[in-house]
Design a protein around this motif. Structure first.
Motif, PDB file in Angstrom:
ATOM      1  N   ARG A 146      -7.889   6.158  -0.654  1.00  0.00           N
ATOM      2  CA  ARG A 146      -8.129   7.120  -2.035  1.00  0.00           C
ATOM      3  C   ARG A 146      -6.707   8.372  -2.293  1.00  0.00           C
ATOM      4  O   ARG A 146      -6.463   7.853  -3.215  1.00  0.00           O
ATOM      5  CB  ARG A 146      -9.378   7.431  -1.736  1.00  0.00           C
ATOM      6  N   TYR A 154      -3.859   6.290  -4.428  1.00  0.00           N
ATOM      7  CA  TYR A 154      -4.120   6.117  -5.268  1.00  0.00           C
ATOM      8  C   TYR A 154      -4.080   7.595  -6.383  1.00  0.00           C
ATOM      9  O   TYR A 154      -3.707   7.377  -7.449  1.00  0.00           O
ATOM     10  CB  TYR A 154      -5.829   5.734  -5.348  1.00  0.00           C
ATOM     11  N   TRP A 155      -4.860   8.484  -6.195  1.00  0.00           N
ATOM     12  CA  TRP A 155      -4.867   9.742  -6.278  1.00  0.00           C
ATOM     13  C   TRP A 155      -3.398  10.488  -6.774  1.00  0.00           C
ATOM     14  O   TRP A 155      -2.888  11.254  -7.807  1.00  0.00           O
ATOM     15  CB  TRP A 155      -5.568  11.031  -6.528  1.00  0.00           C
ATOM     16  N   THR A 215      -6.264   0.246  -9.309  1.00  0.00           N
ATOM     17  CA  THR A 215      -7.775   0.634  -9.755  1.00  0.00           C
ATOM     18  C   THR A 215      -8.203  -0.632  -9.356  1.00  0.00           C
ATOM     19  O   THR A 215     -10.025  -0.148  -8.495  1.00  0.00           O
ATOM     20  CB  THR A 215      -7.989   0.890 -10.959  1.00  0.00           C
TER      21      THR A 215
END
Length: 148
Positions: A92, A95-96, A139
């Motif tokens: 995660r 991703y960010w 995503t």
């Protein structure tokens, strides 16, 4: 698509490599002077250089262009590091992080280089296109049940 995180990571690595290579080329051009730097970015270097010099309080200097070139290089390197260590494993945080790093870098390119006409869409499309591909696959990977 069980390899979506790896596809996203590879595309982010390509984005990073293009920015490292482009930033190094821009750094080299910046060291030759503002007009050489602007010629690299735009076929209308004299027009762009004139517009930059005409702005009150703004000087087009070798140091400023070299500084921005350096920032492009380290943003590319950071995107690669995040891609290899975090996006590859679908974390995660990765991703960010790359969403922010690459997304804001490309947003700045569009707002401050393409929109004012310093750089053409034809010269600027590759970074945003790679970002769109990477964010699609990352995503997708984040939305699958096996994400971490």
């Amino acid at each position: 698509m069980k390899h979506a995180p790896q596809i996203a990571a590879v595309v982010y690595v390509l984005w990073g490599l293009i920015h490292i290579i482009g930033g190094a080329a821009m750094m080299s051009a910046a060291m030759q002077g503002p007009s050489t730097f602007l010629q690299m970015l735009s076929g209308n270097a004299s027009e762009v250089f004139g517009a930059v010099q005409d702005r009150p309080g703004l000087q087009a200097t070798t140091e400023v262009f070299a500084f921005h070139s350096f920032n492009i290089i380290w943003l590319g390197a950071l995107a690669i590091i995040v891609a290899l260590f975090l996006n590859w494993k679908n974390y995660r945080a990765g991703y960010w992080m790359n969403l922010a790093i690459v997304g804001f870098a490309d947003l700045g390119l569009i707002l401050f280089m393409v929109v004012p006409g310093v750089m053409s869409i034809a010269d600027a499309w590759i970074g945003p296109a790679l970002f769109a591909i990477a964010i699609f696959f990352s995503t997708f990977a984040r939305l699958t049940p096996s994400h971490t």
